[in-house]
Structures are given as C-alpha cells and as structure tokens.
Design an enzyme around this catalytic site. Structure first.
Site, PDB file in Angstrom:
ATOM      1  N   CYS A   6      44.762  38.179 102.127  1.00  0.00           N
ATOM      2  CA  CYS A   6      45.859  37.602 102.915  1.00  0.00           C
ATOM      3  C   CYS A   6      47.014  37.346 101.965  1.00  0.00           C
ATOM      4  O   CYS A   6      47.165  38.050 100.976  1.00  0.00           O
ATOM      5  CB  CYS A   6      45.410  36.334 103.638  1.00  0.00           C
ATOM      6  SG  CYS A   6      44.943  34.986 102.540  1.00  0.00           S
ATOM      7  N   GLY A   7      47.806  36.334 102.214  1.00  0.00           N
ATOM      8  CA  GLY A   7      48.936  36.037 101.346  1.00  0.00           C
ATOM      9  C   GLY A   7      48.541  35.327 100.069  1.00  0.00           C
ATOM     10  O   GLY A   7      49.057  35.613  98.992  1.00  0.00           O
TER      11      GLY A   7
END
Length: 76
Positions: free
Chosen positions: A34-35
């Site tokens: 993800c981020g």
C-alpha cells in the site's frame, strides 16, 4: 474488507468475494502493499482469515519503493 456497521472484518464469504472482484487469485502467491505498509497488513489479515497463512507484506510499500531511484516505476 471491513464491515462498517459491526466494525469487524466482513464474513469469510464476503471477503472472498471482495478479493475475487479485485482479480486476486487466492491460489497464487500473494504480496500485499500500500502507501506505507499499514493497510497492507489489514489486507494480509483478511487473507489470513480466509486460510492464507503464507501472505507476505511488503512493509516498505510505496513509500520505500517510490522513493528510490533504482526501482522501476511504470506510469500511464
């Protein structure tokens, strides 16, 4: 993956549907990302609830990968 009313994970059948709709083949190796790595852990836990105890989490996620000059990035 989360049931907003119960504040828990969706039932297994619903979870499996979410992953299927996203094009995830539960029979293949899976690495979540993800981020920053936090949401990747939630996704990995959801997969664990479906019986996958071999899911890898790339904890550096985009923050690490995208911040390096020597890692490939495809755009467009």
């Amino acid at each position: 993956l989360l049931d907003p009313d119960a504040k828990t994970f969706l039932p297994a059948e619903s979870l499996a549907g979410v992953f299927k709709d996203a094009g995830v083949d539960l029979k293949r190796p899976i690495v979540t990302s993800c981020g920053s790595g936090v949401t990747a852990c939630v996704v990995a836990l959801g997969l664990y609830l479906l019986g996958r105890d071999d899911v890898a989490v790339y904890d550096g996620s985009w923050t690490e990968w995208g911040g390096r000059a020597d890692t490939p990035v495809v755009t467009g």
